[in-house]
Design a protein around this motif. Structure first.
Motif, PDB file in Angstrom:
ATOM      1  N   ALA A   1       0.726  -1.460  -0.178  1.00  0.00           N
ATOM      2  CA  ALA A   1      -0.066  -0.014   0.241  1.00  0.00           C
ATOM      3  C   ALA A   1       1.366   1.129  -0.180  1.00  0.00           C
ATOM      4  N   TRP A   2       0.586   2.191  -0.605  1.00  0.00           N
ATOM      5  CA  TRP A   2       1.050   3.049  -0.761  1.00  0.00           C
ATOM      6  C   TRP A   2       1.139   4.113   0.627  1.00  0.00           C
ATOM      7  N   PRO A   3       1.885   5.188   1.317  1.00  0.00           N
ATOM      8  CA  PRO A   3       2.325   5.918   2.723  1.00  0.00           C
ATOM      9  C   PRO A   3       1.194   6.987   2.629  1.00  0.00           C
ATOM     10  N   ALA A   4       0.791   7.610   3.217  1.00  0.00           N
ATOM     11  CA  ALA A   4      -0.197   8.452   3.210  1.00  0.00           C
ATOM     12  C   ALA A   4       1.132  10.064   1.935  1.00  0.00           C
ATOM     13  N   GLY A   5       0.583  10.466   1.156  1.00  0.00           N
ATOM     14  CA  GLY A   5       0.778  11.733   0.149  1.00  0.00           C
ATOM     15  C   GLY A   5       0.640  12.641   1.151  1.00  0.00           C
ATOM     16  N   GLY A   6       0.807  13.991   0.737  1.00  0.00           N
ATOM     17  CA  GLY A   6       1.252  15.221   1.302  1.00  0.00           C
ATOM     18  C   GLY A   6       0.886  16.380   0.443  1.00  0.00           C
ATOM     19  N   ASN A   7       0.682  17.350   0.654  1.00  0.00           N
ATOM     20  CA  ASN A   7       0.425  18.810  -0.285  1.00  0.00           C
ATOM     21  C   ASN A   7       1.536  19.942  -0.334  1.00  0.00           C
ATOM     22  N   PRO A   8       2.159  20.016  -0.662  1.00  0.00           N
ATOM     23  CA  PRO A   8       2.311  19.402  -1.652  1.00  0.00           C
ATOM     24  C   PRO A   8       2.886  17.980  -1.570  1.00  0.00           C
ATOM     25  N   PRO A   9       2.819  17.450  -2.971  1.00  0.00           N
ATOM     26  CA  PRO A   9       2.879  15.881  -3.379  1.00  0.00           C
ATOM     27  C   PRO A   9       4.681  15.176  -3.089  1.00  0.00           C
ATOM     28  N   THR A  10       4.153  13.938  -2.256  1.00  0.00           N
ATOM     29  CA  THR A  10       5.565  13.741  -1.785  1.00  0.00           C
ATOM     30  C   THR A  10       6.319  12.980  -3.114  1.00  0.00           C
ATOM     31  N   PRO A  11       7.600  12.073  -2.822  1.00  0.00           N
ATOM     32  CA  PRO A  11       7.700  11.364  -3.376  1.00  0.00           C
ATOM     33  C   PRO A  11       6.640  10.278  -3.015  1.00  0.00           C
ATOM     34  N   ALA A  12       6.890   9.146  -4.277  1.00  0.00           N
ATOM     35  CA  ALA A  12       6.327   7.761  -3.423  1.00  0.00           C
ATOM     36  C   ALA A  12       7.775   6.496  -3.690  1.00  0.00           C
ATOM     37  N   PRO A  13       7.303   5.764  -2.478  1.00  0.00           N
ATOM     38  CA  PRO A  13       8.193   4.799  -2.591  1.00  0.00           C
ATOM     39  C   PRO A  13       9.027   4.248  -3.372  1.00  0.00           C
TER      40      PRO A  13
END
Length: 399
Positions: free
Chosen positions: A78-90
């Motif tokens: 599962a993806w971890p929580a993101g952010g605003n602005p967008p954060t790098p994905a695993p």
């Protein structure tokens, strides 16, 4: 950076919903179907390109509704929580096969995409709403100068749907396939010899701004052609590119009737369109108006949305998708009975979806997903099997 949305790899009746930038595909699962939790996907690199290939299997896990990615063994993360602005994905990259080699991974019960990129990894980000897909119509997208593409698939208890798609862009060529329980293999998506360069040559030679869809790197490397939808939205293609054809259609059906039979298995279900006061009204067999359409612009035609919105219902959606196909293929003036499934009539008007025309002319079997409802009349590049033994993704030459 906006999510990129493409046509789902599913039959006409499939319900769709946008979740974090991916189209999730609601297909009824067949109780007791013997479809394993993962299916092997054999990736063959016939591109002729040296350097690394990276593969990603991203989507929505159908059993949980969670978004994430699968590793090469088919295990879900599962993806971890993101952010605003967008954060790098695993880093979800799988090292793909070298030129001339094959590699088999396993794909789980997902509704998602298999991306592949040449030379460098893709840059995926996470927002608070989920994964952000690459959107190369945006000049600041971090993936703008990477050569990449993707396939769409759904694997569930009813089987596998796997397609090649050019709804968003035409780029690095590939084909998809499935091996059935009897050992036979069905495939689609291959280009004719010279089809890749021939497609770009066709756009360059097409007057009216169509060459503006082509994106290149600073070193001159051709990366892709944007879909005409994104071309209009970004100003690369004139916004009035379809106006002449749309005006002629509206003029014709002010004095004639357009008959739409949207369901191949229900030939008695018909709707009748006439233009009045610049609006096309559709009536049923009783004469009651069931839905109406304002005169569409190129954005609506190429995207099959806005003024040609197609909700997942049994009336407006099926009529709209039929109109959308007729506008893109320019069959509405030559046949008052739609859909027109005779490919000989497609793209014959000087005002047409020249992008879709150039793609279909260069696929080996004539099939493609060159616009959102290219599956009207079964013109789509899709393989499906209820008991898939193995899936295939073949990276073809850029020639």
């Amino acid at each position: 950076m906006l999510p990129s949305i493409t046509r789902p790899a599913l039959p006409l009746a499939a319900a769709t919903a946008l979740v974090g930038g991916l189209l999730t595909l609601a297909v009824p699962d067949r109780a007791g179907a013997a479809v394993p939790d993962t299916v092997p996907l054999k990736i063959t690199n016939n591109s002729g390109r040296s350097g690394p290939v990276y593969v990603y299997d991203l989507g929505t896990q159908l059993s949980s509704g969670q978004q994430g990615w699968a590793d090469e063994n088919g295990a879900f993360h599962a993806w971890p929580a993101g952010g605003n602005p967008p954060t790098p994905a695993p880093d979800a990259a799988i090292t793909g096969p070298a030129a001339g080699q094959s590699k088999t991974i396993r794909i789980p019960k997902f509704s998602g995409r298999v991306y592949f990129s040449y030379g460098q990894k893709l840059d995926f980000r996470l927002t608070t709403g989920g994964l952000v897909q690459p959107a190369v119509q945006n000049p600041s997208d971090p993936n703008r100068n990477i050569l990449f593409n993707w396939s769409e698939y759904t694997l569930n208890d009813s089987g596998l749907w796997l397609n090649s798609t050019q709804v968003d862009m035409f780029s690095a060529p590939y084909a998809v396939g499935v091996q059935r329980s009897d050992g036979s293999v069905s495939s689609t998506g291959h280009l004719k010899s010279g089809g890749y360069t021939g497609f770009f040559d066709a756009l360059r030679g097409q007057p009216g701004g169509w060459s503006g869809l082509i994106q290149t790197r600073s070193d001159g490397t051709v990366l892709r052609a944007l879909s005409p939808l994104y071309g209009v939205e970004t100003g690369a293609l004139p916004a009035n590119v379809m106006d002449d054809y749309v005006n002629r259609v509206w003029q014709k059906y002010a004095t004639a009737t357009l008959t739409v039979t949207p369901f191949g298995d229900r030939p008695d279900t018909k709707y009748y369109g006439r233009v009045s006061g610049n609006v096309m009204n559709f009536t049923d067999s009783s004469g009651a108006v069931v839905t109406s359409f304002q005169k569409p612009d190129a954005d609506s035609v190429f995207g099959c949305h806005k003024l040609l919105d197609a909700p997942n219902d049994q009336v407006r959606g099926p009529i709209s998708r039929t109109l959308c196909a007729g506008f893109n293929r320019s069959t509405l003036l030559v046949d008052p009975n739609q859909p027109d499934t005779s490919a000989a009539n497609f793209y014959q008007d000087p005002v047409t979806n020249q992008y879709a025309r150039a793609i279909h002319a260069r696929t080996a079997d004539g099939k493609a997903y060159a616009f959102a409802f290219d599956d009207v009349g079964n013109q789509e590049s899709l393989v499906h099997d209820g008991s898939p033994q193995q899936a295939y993704l073949t990276l073809d030459p850029l020639s």
